[in-house]
Design a protein around this motif. Structure first.
Motif, short mmCIF file in Angstrom:
data_model
loop_
_atom_site.label_atom_id
_atom_site.label_comp_id
_atom_site.label_asym_id
_atom_site.label_seq_id
_atom_site.Cartn_x
_atom_site.Cartn_y
_atom_site.Cartn_z
N PRO A 40 54.78 46.72 32.00
CA PRO A 40 53.60 45.69 31.63
C PRO A 40 53.37 45.59 33.63
CG PRO A 40 55.92 45.08 30.82
CD PRO A 40 55.80 46.89 31.57
N PRO A 41 52.50 44.93 33.51
CA PRO A 41 52.72 44.27 34.45
C PRO A 41 52.93 42.63 34.88
CG PRO A 41 50.35 44.03 32.91
CD PRO A 41 51.26 44.53 32.56
N PHE A 42 53.28 42.23 36.01
CA PHE A 42 54.22 41.02 36.02
C PHE A 42 53.41 39.74 35.87
CE2 PHE A 42 55.19 37.72 38.54
CZ PHE A 42 56.41 37.82 39.01
N LYS A 43 52.13 39.28 35.30
CA LYS A 43 51.51 38.35 34.72
C LYS A 43 52.12 38.63 32.98
CE LYS A 43 47.69 40.87 32.71
NZ LYS A 43 46.16 41.72 32.93
N ASP A 44 52.40 39.57 32.47
CA ASP A 44 53.23 39.83 30.77
C ASP A 44 54.52 40.19 30.84
OD1 ASP A 44 50.59 40.79 30.37
OD2 ASP A 44 50.97 43.06 29.48
#
Length: 161
Positions: A72-76
Motif C-alpha cells: 500500500p502507499p503511505f496514505k493507506d
C-alpha cells in the motif's frame, strides 16, 4: 512518569532519498513497542513510494521495486501509523531528526499531523558517551553492545498490521 514503566516506541524508516522536499518517500516503517521494559508488539510495513526506488537506495536498504509493487502507499497505512504514535509516551529513533522529518512530510501531504510525543535519539547518546568507536553509525554502535544486525535486511516481517 518513570522511564522504565513508560510505553516506548522504537522506530526506523527506510526512504527513497534524504530530502522529502526533493521527493524522497518512506518505503519502510518498522517499530517495536516496549511496555514495562519488554517488547510487546512489533510492526514492519513495506510501503509503495508511488514511484521507482533509486538503484543506490536499493543497494543501501535491500528494498526493491518488486518488493513494494503490491504494497500500500503511505496514505493507506497513515491511520495505522498515527494510532501507533498515539499509544507511545516516548519515541526513540536513531538519528531521529531524519525519521521525524520524513514522517512529518508524509503525514503533511495527507493533511495530518503526528501527535505531540517526546522523541529521543540514541545517536545523541552514542556521540556523547562513546568516544572509543571510529564512527557512530548504528552498525558500529550495535557492535559495541554485541547486537547482531547482519540479518536486518533479510528479516522483514512484511506485516499487514
Amino acid at each position: 512518569m518513570k522511564l522504565t514503566t513508560a510505553t516506548w516506541m522504537f522506530l526506523d524508516t527506510e526512504t527513497t532519498g534524504l530530502k522529502p522536499e526533493e521527493g524522497a518517500r518512506v518505503i519502510e516503517f518498522g517499530s517495536a513497542f516496549i511496555d514495562q521494559m519488554r517488547v510487546s508488539e512489533t510492526y514492519d510495513f513495506l510501503i509503495h513510494p508511488e514511484g521507482p526506488i533509486p538503484a543506490h537506495i536499493t543497494k543501501i536498504t535491500g528494498i526493491t521495486d518488486k518488493m513494494v509493487a503490491n504494497k500500500p502507499p503511505f496514505k493507506d497505512v497513515a491511520a495505522s501509523l498515527l494510532n501507533q504514535f498515539q499509544h507511545a509516551e516516548f519515541v526513540a529513533a536513531y538519528n531521529k531528526d531524519f525519521d521525524r522529518k520524513m514522517l512529518e512530510s508524509e503525514f503533511a501531504k495527507l493533511g495530518m499531523t503526528m501527535p505531540d510525543v517526546v522523541w529521543l535519539d540514541p545517536l545523541t547518546w552514542a556521540r556523547s558517551f562513546m568516544d572509543n568507536v571510529e564512527d557512530h553509525k548504528l552498525v558500529t554502535v550495535a557492535q559495541q553492545f554485541k547486537v547482531d544486525l547482519t540479518d536486518r535486511k533479510s528479516t522483514r516481517l512484511n506485516s499487514s498490521h
